[in-house]
Structure formats: C-alpha cells, structure tokens
Design a protein around this motif. Structure first.
Motif, PDB file in Angstrom:
ATOM      1  N   LYS A 178      -0.325  28.518  -9.992  1.00  0.00           N
ATOM      2  CA  LYS A 178       0.395  27.882 -11.099  1.00  0.00           C
ATOM      3  C   LYS A 178      -0.606  27.308 -12.081  1.00  0.00           C
ATOM      4  O   LYS A 178      -1.452  26.509 -11.701  1.00  0.00           O
ATOM      5  N   GLY A 179      -0.483  27.741 -13.334  1.00  0.00           N
ATOM      6  CA  GLY A 179      -1.368  27.218 -14.374  1.00  0.00           C
ATOM      7  C   GLY A 179      -2.829  27.387 -14.006  1.00  0.00           C
ATOM      8  O   GLY A 179      -3.625  26.477 -14.186  1.00  0.00           O
ATOM      9  N   GLY A 180      -3.179  28.565 -13.472  1.00  0.00           N
ATOM     10  CA  GLY A 180      -4.569  28.861 -13.170  1.00  0.00           C
ATOM     11  C   GLY A 180      -5.113  28.161 -11.930  1.00  0.00           C
ATOM     12  O   GLY A 180      -6.296  28.255 -11.638  1.00  0.00           O
ATOM     13  N   GLN A 181      -4.274  27.478 -11.179  1.00  0.00           N
ATOM     14  CA  GLN A 181      -4.803  26.874  -9.958  1.00  0.00           C
ATOM     15  C   GLN A 181      -3.897  27.187  -8.766  1.00  0.00           C
ATOM     16  O   GLN A 181      -2.712  27.484  -8.934  1.00  0.00           O
ATOM     17  N   THR A 182      -4.523  27.195  -7.573  1.00  0.00           N
ATOM     18  CA  THR A 182      -3.748  27.513  -6.380  1.00  0.00           C
ATOM     19  C   THR A 182      -2.978  26.277  -5.940  1.00  0.00           C
ATOM     20  O   THR A 182      -3.537  25.184  -5.879  1.00  0.00           O
ATOM     21  N   ALA A 221       6.973  19.379  -3.090  1.00  0.00           N
ATOM     22  CA  ALA A 221       6.283  19.547  -4.373  1.00  0.00           C
ATOM     23  C   ALA A 221       5.368  20.752  -4.303  1.00  0.00           C
ATOM     24  O   ALA A 221       5.152  21.321  -3.230  1.00  0.00           O
ATOM     25  N   ASP A 222       4.829  21.154  -5.471  1.00  0.00           N
ATOM     26  CA  ASP A 222       3.752  22.141  -5.516  1.00  0.00           C
ATOM     27  C   ASP A 222       2.446  21.368  -5.603  1.00  0.00           C
ATOM     28  O   ASP A 222       2.144  20.780  -6.638  1.00  0.00           O
TER      29      ASP A 222
END
Ligand SMILES: [Zn+2]
Length: 433
Positions: free
Chosen positions: A125-129, A137-138
């Motif tokens: 997500k948004g360039g990060q794992t 949550a993520d």
C-alpha cells in the motif's frame, strides 16, 4: 516442515492503540474462559472440551461490548491457548512436578494474540509493505528478509515486547524433500558444544563463547537506577523501559551469534553430527549450574537442525554417553574429571584436546548412524557410501593424520564476519579412495 519468520512492525500511534485494545480484549476473554472452565468443572465434575467453550463465543458477543470488534478466529485461538496451557500443566504434573492451577493473566503477562488460517495477509500500500489484519488495521511491516515464494502462511502472532516494540511472527509451512545422505563424505563435521569453548569441531575450529560482559554491566547499572526510582512514577516507567531494552539487546546479540554459527555449519557441510541434548540432559544432575549454558545449547541445536533441513544437510544427533571419556583413536574409555582439558590415552598414547577428542567421537558415531559399519547392506549405493565413509573414517582417525591443528576463534569473528572461517573452504585435508 514448520518455520517461524519474525518481523518488526511499524505501527502508528493509532495502530498501537488498536493493537493494545485487541490484546486486552483477548486477555479478558482468556480470563473469562478460565473462569468458565472452573465453573464448568464445579458443576460437572470434569473439564469441558475445547469445542464446548469455543461454542459459547457467539452468545458472549451478545452482551460483551467490544468482543465483536476482534476477528472471530483470533478469539478462537484465545480459547485454544488456554487449553494448550492446561495441557502443558498436566504434562508437567505427569513428569512429577508440583504444579498449581492456571492463573488469571494481568496485562503485562498477556503480550500476544494470533490470527490463524485466515484474516491476515501481506499487501502493498502506497509503496510500502503492510500486514493487513481483519477488523484491526493495515500495519506497515519491515520485511528484512523474504519469505520463500513456496511458503504457505499458516498463522501470524502479534506480540508486544516489554520494550514497547511490536513484532509479527509468521508460522510458515514449507514442503521440502528430506535431505539425501551426503554424496561427498569429505564434507562431514562433528561438533562438541562445550562449556569453556563454545563449540569445537573436527576441522580443528574452536569457537569461543560470546563476551557480553559490557552489555551485562550496562544492564546491572540500569537495574540499580531502577531500584532508586519511585515505583509507578513516570521516571520509573522510563527506567523500566531502559532495563527492558538492555534485556532485549542481550537476547538479540546472543541469538544473532547462534544464528550465524549454526548457519555456517549448515551451509558449509553435507553432514553435521552433534550430541543428542535430550539424552545428555537426562544424564546430568538437574541442579546443575550450567542451566544458562544448556539453554543456549538447546537454541543452538534447534537452529542448527532447521537450518540443516533448509540447506539439505544431514543432521545427526548421536548418543552422548562417554564421548569425552572414549579415546577417538582406539576406543578405550578412561575417566577424566572436568578440569582435565587434555585427552591422553593410557592404552594407545593418543593425545588431543579434550573437546577435539569428543568431537571426533561424535563424528564417528554420526557416520555410524547414517550407515557406516553395516556391511550386510545389499544396496550397492549404500555400501558404496559406507565404503567411502570407512576410508574417510580411517583417514579421520586422528592418530594417523597427526594431531588436529586447533584454531581458536573468537566469537566476535562469527558475529562480524558471519562465520568462524573468513575465506571459505579452506583446503580440507584431501582424502578418499
Ligand atoms: Zn587410545
């Protein structure tokens, strides 16, 4: 085989609050389940099954605010955890230990909860794992080493360390072929895990134990400071965290050392022989001051075993009885008190370092365990194998090759270079048919 992969989580402030809230709901459910267990036992005279208590969860959710906020499989693992603890307790009892009852868990003793089978996945997500957790949550995660592509993620446990850091440990299943017996028996090693030296192997490498006295001094200093703080004050809380960080630092350095040493042996050899620690512990008296040492041996051997499996290296745990007493050259036993560091055989005159002699014995027992000495074998491959091994064994017999040259290596080198030997595959004594 089952592996554990542990990673650091990078939760935001909001994530932390949610993680803590879920953890505390799980803790309360654990305590409630324990209460129900005792209640059931009083009413029925025996213990309820795990399914009985698990089936009460939907009804609980009707009156328990917040319980539905936690993913349902997580709640089920809490009930399982109680039953696991119960099993552990009765096993101890069977082994003759005086055990009490399971206790209620205060917040500091309930540090983790587990997603099993479903409800979690790794995502970008948004360039990060991120570790995406159902109903939670993520959370950004630092995957400092890759999980193999073929791995099946079975579960993830989220744990808050006393330092306040959160970690995610994945339970991973990997299908692997069991390793074949080594084709090139030259790459075999026997390791004696000792007290004075950490490990002594048949290639003459003796790795010293890790010097952590600076770290231990620091821990003591911080602990003294803690004892002078007012219990419960902000200063106390900050100092408590510093002490926890010292503990974590010590643990990390110790594990790092064991990881590197075991990885070295698993990578560099086709067969690794060690003593069977389970048998060894039974031979020793229980009130032995070597408890810390034996805990480190256990960790070392279990790391070594799974790394060998991962690398396709044969791992043999041999009967440790008499490995230090027996002469590696002629097999005659002679008594040696612990402080005698030299092996000197009264029967054949063979002399060696005590631990080197033990390592040779461990290796020859290991080779025997994988087939050397069973001449009635009909399979040509196997008999070829042990023939090759027999010649190996002859050439391994230290008295014929002169004394093994022992290279003492400091543990620091293992930590810094990742292995006790800097340039790999130093010329092995060449032998063979
Ligand atoms: Zn001898």
């Amino acid at each position: 085989m089952y592996y554990a992969y542990k990673y650091r989580l990078k939760p935001s402030g909001v994530h932390r609050e949610e993680l803590d809230r879920h953890r505390d709901i799980c803790r309360q459910l654990y305590n409630h389940t324990l209460y129900r267990l005792n209640e059931y036992q009083d009413e029925h005279g025996d213990l309820p099954s795990m399914t009985t208590l698990r089936s009460e969860l939907p009804d609980l959710k009707k009156w328990w605010d917040g319980l539905s906020d936690v993913y349902s499989k997580v709640l089920q693992t809490v009930v399982e955890r109680l039953f696991d603890n119960l099993k552990g307790l009765s096993k101890l009892k069977e082994n003759g230990y005086g055990v009490g009852q399971l206790k209620w868990k205060p917040p500091r003793e309930f540090r983790s909860f587990t997603y099993s089978q479903s409800g979690f996945k790794l995502d970008k997500k948004g360039g990060q794992t991120v570790l995406s957790l159902s109903k939670l949550a993520d959370i950004p995660i630092r995957l400092h080493r890759a999980i193999p592509d073929s791995a099946k993620l079975k579960q993830v446990t989220l744990k808050k360390e006393p330092t306040g850091e959160w970690f995610a440990t994945f339970g991973v299943e990997l299908d692997r072929e069991p390793p074949e017996p080594p084709e090139n028996p030259e790459n075999c090693v026997g390791i004696d895990v000792g007290i004075l030296k950490y490990a002594h192997d048949t290639d003459g490498t003796a790795v010293g134990s890790l010097d952590l006295s600076d770290e231990r001094d620091r821990l003591e200093r911080e602990q003294r400071k803690l004892s002078r703080k007012q219990h419960g004050s902000n200063n106390y809380e900050n100092q408590r965290r510093r002490v926890a960080e010292c503990h974590a630092d010590l643990r990390r350095k110790r594990r790092d050392f064991l990881h590197k040493l075991s990885a070295y042996y698993a990578r560099e050899y086709d067969l690794v022989a060690v003593e069977d620690l389970y048998v060894k512990r039974m031979m020793e008296s229980p009130s032995n001051s070597r408890n810390t040492a034996s805990a480190a041996w256990r960790t070392f051997l279990s790391l070594l075993e799974y790394k060998c499996e991962r690398e396709g290296t044969h791992f043999v745990a041999v009967n440790p009885r008499g490995t230090t007493k027996e002469c590696a050259s002629c097999g005659v036993s002679s008594d040696k008190p612990l402080w005698v560091r030299e092996h000197s055989c009264p029967a054949c005159g063979f002399e060696a370092d005590r631990d080197a002699n033990a390592a040779w014995n461990i290796l020859s027992r290991g080779l025997e365990d994988v087939g050397v000495g069973h001449s009635e074998s009909t399979s040509p491959e196997i008999s070829d194998f042990w023939c090759a091994n027999e010649s190996l064994r002859d050439s391994l017999t230290p008295v014929e090759t002169a004394l093994p040259a022992d290279t003492p290596v400091s543990a620091k080198r293992v930590v810094e270079a990742g292995s006790p030997i800097c340039s790999r595959r130093r010329s092995r004594r060449s032998h063979g048919p």
